[in-house]
Design an enzyme around this catalytic site. Structure first.
Site, PDB file in Angstrom:
ATOM      1  N   ASP A  73      21.576  60.028  28.458  1.00 55.72           N
ATOM      2  CA  ASP A  73      22.042  60.822  27.321  1.00 55.72           C
ATOM      3  C   ASP A  73      21.044  61.964  27.115  1.00 55.72           C
ATOM      4  OD1 ASP A  73      19.837  59.621  26.285  1.00 55.72           O
ATOM      5  OD2 ASP A  73      20.870  58.559  24.695  1.00 55.72           O
ATOM      6  N   GLY A  76      19.711  63.551  21.845  1.00 55.64           N
ATOM      7  CA  GLY A  76      20.092  64.039  20.520  1.00 55.64           C
ATOM      8  C   GLY A  76      20.479  62.936  19.548  1.00 55.64           C
ATOM      9  N   GLN A 172      32.638  67.655  20.089  1.00 49.28           N
ATOM     10  CA  GLN A 172      32.312  67.263  18.709  1.00 49.28           C
ATOM     11  C   GLN A 172      33.418  67.763  17.774  1.00 49.28           C
ATOM     12  OE1 GLN A 172      30.152  65.193  17.672  1.00 49.28           O
ATOM     13  NE2 GLN A 172      28.668  64.993  19.357  1.00 49.28           N
ATOM     14  N   ASP A 251      30.371  53.365  27.092  1.00 47.79           N
ATOM     15  CA  ASP A 251      29.086  52.658  27.082  1.00 47.79           C
ATOM     16  C   ASP A 251      28.866  52.078  25.698  1.00 47.79           C
ATOM     17  OD1 ASP A 251      28.391  55.254  25.684  1.00 47.79           O
ATOM     18  OD2 ASP A 251      26.513  54.143  25.487  1.00 47.79           O
ATOM     19  N   CYS A 289      35.370  32.043  34.589  1.00 51.93           N
ATOM     20  CA  CYS A 289      34.495  33.196  34.803  1.00 51.93           C
ATOM     21  C   CYS A 289      33.677  33.009  36.077  1.00 51.93           C
ATOM     22  CB  CYS A 289      33.576  33.368  33.597  1.00 51.93           C
ATOM     23  SG  CYS A 289      32.319  34.640  33.819  1.00 51.93           S
ATOM     24  N   CYS A 291      30.784  34.561  36.745  1.00 46.36           N
ATOM     25  CA  CYS A 291      29.379  34.966  36.592  1.00 46.36           C
ATOM     26  C   CYS A 291      28.462  33.811  36.992  1.00 46.36           C
ATOM     27  CB  CYS A 291      29.109  35.429  35.170  1.00 46.36           C
ATOM     28  SG  CYS A 291      28.666  34.102  34.027  1.00 46.36           S
ATOM     29  N   CYS A 294      28.350  30.809  34.444  1.00 48.13           N
ATOM     30  CA  CYS A 294      29.520  29.923  34.398  1.00 48.13           C
ATOM     31  C   CYS A 294      29.695  29.177  35.716  1.00 48.13           C
ATOM     32  CB  CYS A 294      30.774  30.719  34.063  1.00 48.13           C
ATOM     33  SG  CYS A 294      30.720  31.435  32.402  1.00 48.13           S
ATOM     34  N   HIS A 320      26.615  36.729  31.668  1.00 49.18           N
ATOM     35  CA  HIS A 320      28.031  36.448  31.432  1.00 49.18           C
ATOM     36  C   HIS A 320      28.733  37.668  30.815  1.00 49.18           C
ATOM     37  CE1 HIS A 320      31.739  34.516  30.205  1.00 49.18           C
ATOM     38  NE2 HIS A 320      31.565  35.133  29.042  1.00 49.18           N
TER      39      HIS A 320
HETATM   40 ZN   LIG Z   1      30.487  33.650  32.726  1.00 51.11          ZN
END
Ligand SMILES: [Zn+2]
Length: 393
Positions: A73, A76, A172, A251, A289, A291, A294, A320
């Site tokens: 970024d 600002g 803006q 984001d 899941c 990940c 999990c 996760h």
């Molecule tokens: Zn997970």
């Protein structure tokens, strides 16, 4: 979207690594999870470790051992939200360093130079940020100044010759559709000098109804051939609506921050693992899941018992949540490619609002792009922000 550190598929969610680190995860873990684009905060990196070290390191990628794409970024937003003594002038933003108290001026040119030293693949213009709850002449002043500062950023970007870094403009104009339209018109005129457009100044506590209308207005008028980045969006429902309206990137610190407080994201809604009911729950967070947390069948009870005391617990939930966001956006992408996004939205929200209570802003925003969420559903109820019946009359 192909950049110097490889391709990033759109739409995408970018995890935020404020101080050049995703809190609780290493760059290698992030890469292993399949993340290809993260965000660093210029304001923080400029203060610590400082540009001299980053230049010596050969940029922020090398400093943090990150081999994929990076977005910074402009600094600002943090100036306005973190420094009590920021004063905006036409020249730039004057603020007191939170470490030394020294007065420091951040100009549009300097913001670009700092981001060049950091070496991010996507860099943002310095904009004049006002809170989305600000009203009156200040909003118009900030909008016009953001346009003028964009020109100064473009000029500096060209002067320093960093074609591999991609400059984004930031729309803006607050919650005023007239001002947004002027800003869009002015900034789209400069489209050949920028690589993409961000929608700024939203997600700051405004009504959801206003939020989606501003996103829709911007997405409608932005050029089709440049990525659109909606700043500060991270809830699953917001992401899905923004993508439906035409957004490609978002984001937010939310998924990683909430993980550290023991909240795991799922397609049935967020799971607060600090609640007593999980103290003896031996299921993984989400059995479907993929990940590492999990897959290894780390129990909900483990997280309940250790979340405030053992850092490993925060890491487990963070992994996760990062995978949750990435998989969600991956599924969105697949659905769009197959031309099945409306069906995906219907099925997602049916699971997400299993109580049958649909927030009206989601129903309305998706209706605006021809998706009728309630079609064929019985026992649904459209509710306002407080969960009360929404009266369309
Ligand atoms: Zn997970």
């Amino acid at each position: 979207m192909v950049m110097a550190h490889g391709p990033t598929l759109l739409p995408t969610f970018m995890p935020v690594a404020t101080q050049a680190a995703i809190k609780g995860l290493t760059s290698q873990q992030m890469e292993d999870l399949g993340v290809t684009l993260i965000l660093n905060n210029t304001y923080h990196l400029n203060l610590r470790p400082g540009i001299k070290i980053l230049r010596e390191a050969g940029g922020a990628h090398k400093f943090q051992g990150w081999r994929k794409n990076l977005l910074t970024d402009s600094g600002g937003f943090q100036l306005v939200s973190l420094s009590k003594f920021t004063k905006i002038t036409e020249e730039g933003a004057l603020f007191a360093s939170p470490f030394t108290g020294e007065p420091t001026l951040l100009t549009p040119e300097e913001s670009i130079s700092i981001q060049h030293a950091i070496g991010a693949d996507i860099i943002m213009q310095l904009d004049d940020v006002v809170s989305s709850l600000t009203t009156g002449p200040r909003v118009e002043e900030a909008m016009w100044r953001s346009v003028r500062w964009l020109d100064r950023c473009i000029a500096q970007h060209k002067r320093e010759g960093r074609p591999e870094q991609n400059l984004f403009a930031i729309i803006q104009g607050g919650l005023d559709s007239g001002l947004r339209e002027i800003c869009l018109e002015e900034m789209v005129k400069r489209k050949d000098s920028v690589s993409g457009f961000a929608i700024g100044g939203l997600s700051g506590g405004e009504a959801k109804d206003t939020f989606w209308k501003m996103i829709a207005l911007c997405a409608e008028k932005l050029p089709d051939d440049k990525p659109r980045y909606s700043m500060g969006i991270g809830f699953a429902e917001d992401l899905l609506v923004c993508v439906a309206l035409g957004v490609d990137m978002a984001d937010c610190v939310f998924p990683t921050r909430t993980a550290r407080f023991g909240v795991a994201l799922t397609r049935q809604g967020p799971l607060n693992l600090r609640l007593n009911k999980y103290s003896q729950d031996l299921d993984p967070i989400d059995k479907d899941c993929a990940c590492p947390t999990c897959r290894s069948e780390t129990s909900r009870a483990f997280i309940y018992h250790n979340i405030g005391t053992e850092t490993a617990t925060a890491h487990a939930v963070t992994q996760h949540n990062i995978v949750f966001q990435a998989k969600l956006m991956g599924d969105v992408r697949d659905a769009i490619m197959k031309d099945e996004y409306p069906a995906f939205l219907k099925s997602f929200f049916k699971g997400y609002y299993a109580n049958g209570k649909y927030p009206h802003w989601i129903v309305d925003s998706l209706n605006s792009v021809g998706v009728d969420l309630l079609e064929g559903l019985q026992n649904t109820q459209v509710v306002d922000e407080d969960g009360q019946n929404w009266d369309y009359a």
